[in-house]
Design a protein around this motif. Structure first.
Motif, PDB file in Angstrom:
ATOM      1  N   PRO A 253      -4.327   4.309   2.502  1.00 19.05           N
ATOM      2  CA  PRO A 253      -3.933   5.377   1.572  1.00 19.05           C
ATOM      3  C   PRO A 253      -2.414   5.540   1.443  1.00 19.05           C
ATOM      4  O   PRO A 253      -1.903   5.832   0.357  1.00 19.05           O
ATOM      5  CB  PRO A 253      -4.561   6.637   2.169  1.00 19.05           C
ATOM      6  CG  PRO A 253      -5.637   6.163   3.070  1.00 19.05           C
ATOM      7  CD  PRO A 253      -5.208   4.823   3.550  1.00 19.05           C
ATOM      8  N   MET A 254      -1.688   5.315   2.535  1.00 13.31           N
ATOM      9  CA  MET A 254      -0.225   5.425   2.483  1.00 13.31           C
ATOM     10  C   MET A 254       0.373   4.326   1.614  1.00 13.31           C
ATOM     11  O   MET A 254       1.314   4.568   0.857  1.00 13.31           O
ATOM     12  CB  MET A 254       0.365   5.368   3.892  1.00 13.31           C
ATOM     13  CG  MET A 254       0.065   6.600   4.716  1.00 13.31           C
ATOM     14  SD  MET A 254       0.900   6.606   6.293  1.00 13.31           S
ATOM     15  CE  MET A 254      -0.133   5.509   7.241  1.00 13.31           C
TER      16      MET A 254
ATOM     17  N   ARG B 255      -1.176   2.806  -0.909  1.00 21.42           N
ATOM     18  CA  ARG B 255      -1.502   3.134  -2.302  1.00 21.42           C
ATOM     19  C   ARG B 255      -0.554   4.198  -2.847  1.00 21.42           C
ATOM     20  O   ARG B 255      -0.109   4.136  -3.986  1.00 21.42           O
ATOM     21  CB  ARG B 255      -2.946   3.622  -2.398  1.00 21.42           C
ATOM     22  CG  ARG B 255      -3.929   2.499  -2.512  1.00 21.42           C
ATOM     23  CD  ARG B 255      -5.305   2.998  -2.913  1.00 21.42           C
ATOM     24  NE  ARG B 255      -6.300   2.178  -2.241  1.00 21.42           N
ATOM     25  CZ  ARG B 255      -6.921   2.503  -1.115  1.00 21.42           C
ATOM     26  NH1 ARG B 255      -6.699   3.648  -0.537  1.00 21.42           N
ATOM     27  NH2 ARG B 255      -7.789   1.683  -0.578  1.00 21.42           N
ATOM     28  N   GLN B 256      -0.246   5.192  -2.020  1.00 25.74           N
ATOM     29  CA  GLN B 256       0.668   6.255  -2.436  1.00 25.74           C
ATOM     30  C   GLN B 256       2.075   5.703  -2.679  1.00 25.74           C
ATOM     31  O   GLN B 256       2.795   6.181  -3.553  1.00 25.74           O
ATOM     32  CB  GLN B 256       0.713   7.352  -1.386  1.00 25.74           C
ATOM     33  CG  GLN B 256       1.510   8.556  -1.797  1.00 25.74           C
ATOM     34  CD  GLN B 256       1.479   9.643  -0.735  1.00 25.74           C
ATOM     35  OE1 GLN B 256       1.001   9.439   0.368  1.00 25.74           O
ATOM     36  NE2 GLN B 256       2.001  10.796  -1.073  1.00 25.74           N
ATOM     37  N   ALA B 257       2.458   4.662  -1.933  1.00 31.91           N
ATOM     38  CA  ALA B 257       3.775   4.054  -2.110  1.00 31.91           C
ATOM     39  C   ALA B 257       3.833   3.198  -3.370  1.00 31.91           C
ATOM     40  O   ALA B 257       4.917   2.859  -3.826  1.00 31.91           O
ATOM     41  CB  ALA B 257       4.133   3.209  -0.889  1.00 31.91           C
TER      42      ALA B 257
END
Length: 93
Positions: A28-29, A31-33
């Motif tokens: 998830p981190m 994807r957020q980046a």
């Protein structure tokens, strides 16, 4: 008179430490980046500096994408993505 015992200095760890974090936590981190892949990575590695600060994350995805996230000391980040493509049927002249 006896000389005072000499204390040995402890060696400082200067190399980055490589770990293999949990994929479900890191995906998830990434994807957020801004990683351009909807699937979860198949392999993830993270590097920490000598003060245990995260400095780099590298993820490999099943469709050939490799993403590297570089974390700066001032809170900046840089994302690099590359794709590996195998071309079939191309003949050399």
């Amino acid at each position: 008179m006896m000389a005072a015992p000499v204390k040995k200095k402890r060696a400082k760890r200067t190399a980055w430490r490589k770990t293999s974090p949990d994929i479900a936590t890191v995906a998830p981190m990434l994807r957020q980046a801004g990683v351009a892949c909807d699937e979860d990575p198949t392999q993830v590695h993270a590097w920490f500096d000598h003060l245990d600060r995260p400095r780099r994350v590298e993820a490999h995805y099943p469709d050939g994408i490799r993403a590297q996230l570089h974390l700066g000391l001032k809170g900046t980040l840089s994302l690099t993505q590359s794709i590996s493509i195998k071309v079939m049927g191309v003949r050399k002249p």
